[in-house]
Design an enzyme around this catalytic site. Structure first.
Site, PDB file in Angstrom:
ATOM      1  N   ILE A 116      -6.976   7.751  -1.334  1.00 41.65           N
ATOM      2  CA  ILE A 116      -6.989   6.290  -1.302  1.00 41.65           C
ATOM      3  C   ILE A 116      -7.844   5.940  -0.087  1.00 41.65           C
ATOM      4  CG2 ILE A 116      -4.826   6.271   0.034  1.00 41.65           C
ATOM      5  CD1 ILE A 116      -4.058   3.644  -1.214  1.00 41.65           C
ATOM      6  N   SER A 117      -8.772   4.997  -0.248  1.00 43.68           N
ATOM      7  CA  SER A 117      -9.704   4.683   0.833  1.00 43.68           C
ATOM      8  C   SER A 117      -8.981   4.073   2.035  1.00 43.68           C
ATOM      9  CB  SER A 117     -10.763   3.693   0.349  1.00 43.68           C
ATOM     10  OG  SER A 117     -11.382   4.160  -0.828  1.00 43.68           O
ATOM     11  N   GLN A 118      -9.618   4.218   3.200  1.00 46.03           N
ATOM     12  CA  GLN A 118      -9.145   3.589   4.436  1.00 46.03           C
ATOM     13  C   GLN A 118      -9.017   2.064   4.202  1.00 46.03           C
ATOM     14  OE1 GLN A 118     -12.397   3.597   7.120  1.00 46.03           O
ATOM     15  NE2 GLN A 118     -11.152   3.449   8.977  1.00 46.03           N
ATOM     16  N   PRO A 119      -7.973   1.450   4.758  1.00 50.56           N
ATOM     17  CA  PRO A 119      -7.777   0.005   4.530  1.00 50.56           C
ATOM     18  C   PRO A 119      -9.015  -0.833   4.860  1.00 50.56           C
ATOM     19  CG  PRO A 119      -5.851   0.931   5.612  1.00 50.56           C
ATOM     20  CD  PRO A 119      -6.855   2.030   5.545  1.00 50.56           C
TER      21      PRO A 119
ATOM     22  N   ARG B  95       0.813  -1.217   0.000  1.00 52.60           N
ATOM     23  CA  ARG B  95       0.000   0.000   0.000  1.00 52.60           C
ATOM     24  C   ARG B  95       0.850   1.273   0.000  1.00 52.60           C
ATOM     25  NH1 ARG B  95      -5.408   1.852   1.645  1.00 52.60           N
ATOM     26  NH2 ARG B  95      -5.233   3.649   3.006  1.00 52.60           N
TER      27      ARG B  95
END
Ligand code: SAH
Length: 217
Positions: free
Chosen positions: A61-64, A35
């Site tokens: 980028i979205s939260q994991p 990531r």
């Protein structure tokens, strides 16, 4: 280059597993994708934190956890043809490439698509197809898809996503206003028969375009 494998393992354990993500294939995929390569360089050391991060062009980028949740909700087993709307950094597409057979991804901002292409190629995800266009229209030429995931918040569900789903296919999409949305899973049960589940409240950048929010909004 630093080794982020411990940070990545902790992320999977504390942010995904601990919050109920169970699909072993999803946990393995998120545990494999680097990531830190997908965020802006200045944020690499925070890449495994429990939050979204900037990727340029006012996008994130979205939260994991959200990547894990959406990936799990698509119910992938390995052979599916998947469409992602909103390539952004390319991170979600890389996770999908581990989970499905063929991945198609649409991004409206050329610079992001170029950057995602470069990173995906560098980690062996060259098979992900990226197109620069208004993704509110889906990807007609490649339909039907077994799964469609929309990684930007939509004011309503664009009709073409429903039409581009295979029978039995799943659409995962955040729907709501600009500030907060509900993540929905819509399953095409038959030609004209769909079922809908509400998964969780969420917060995505807006889906802009013909069947999304107006660009100047
Ligand atoms: N999936 C991405 C996160 C993307 S953020 C990742 O893993 O990094 C949402 C993305 O959707 C942004 O890059 C934004 O430019 C894009 N987007 C917004 N509206 C779009 C549209 N109509 N078509 C294609 N992409 C769109």
């Amino acid at each position: 280059m630093s080794d982020y494998s411990i940070a990545r393992r902790n992320m999977v354990d504390r942010q995904l597993k601990a919050r109920g993500i169970k699909d072993p294939r999803v946990l393995a995929a998120v545990g494999q994708i680097p990531r830190h390569l997908f965020v802006e360089d200045a944020f690499a050391s925070q890449a495994y934190g429990d939050f979204p991060l900037p990727i340029g062009e006012k996008q994130t980028i979205s939260q994991p956890y959200m990547v894990g949740l959406m990936s799990e909700a698509l119910l992938l087993t390995g052979k599916e043809k998947v469409l992602e709307i909103g390539t952004g950094s390319g991170y979600q597409a890389a996770v999908l490439a581990k989970l499905a057979g063929r991945v198609f991804s649409v991004e409206r901002i050329p610079a992001l698509a170029r950057r995602a292409r470069r990173i995906l190629d560098s980690i062996g995800c060259g098979s992900v197809n990226i197109k620069v266009t208004d993704g509110t229209l889906g990807w007609e030429d490649e339909a039907p898809f077994d799964a469609i995931v929309v990684t930007a918040g939509a004011p309503s569900v664009p009709d073409c996503y429903l039409r581009q789903l295979a029978i039995g296919g799943r659409l995962v999409i955040p729907v709501g206003d600009m500030g907060v949305q509900v993540l929905k899973r819509i399953t095409r049960i038959g030609e004209n028969n769909f079922s809908e589940e509400q998964l969780v409240d969420c917060r995505f950048v807006p889906l802009l375009g013909k069947l999304g929010w107006r660009e100047e909004a």
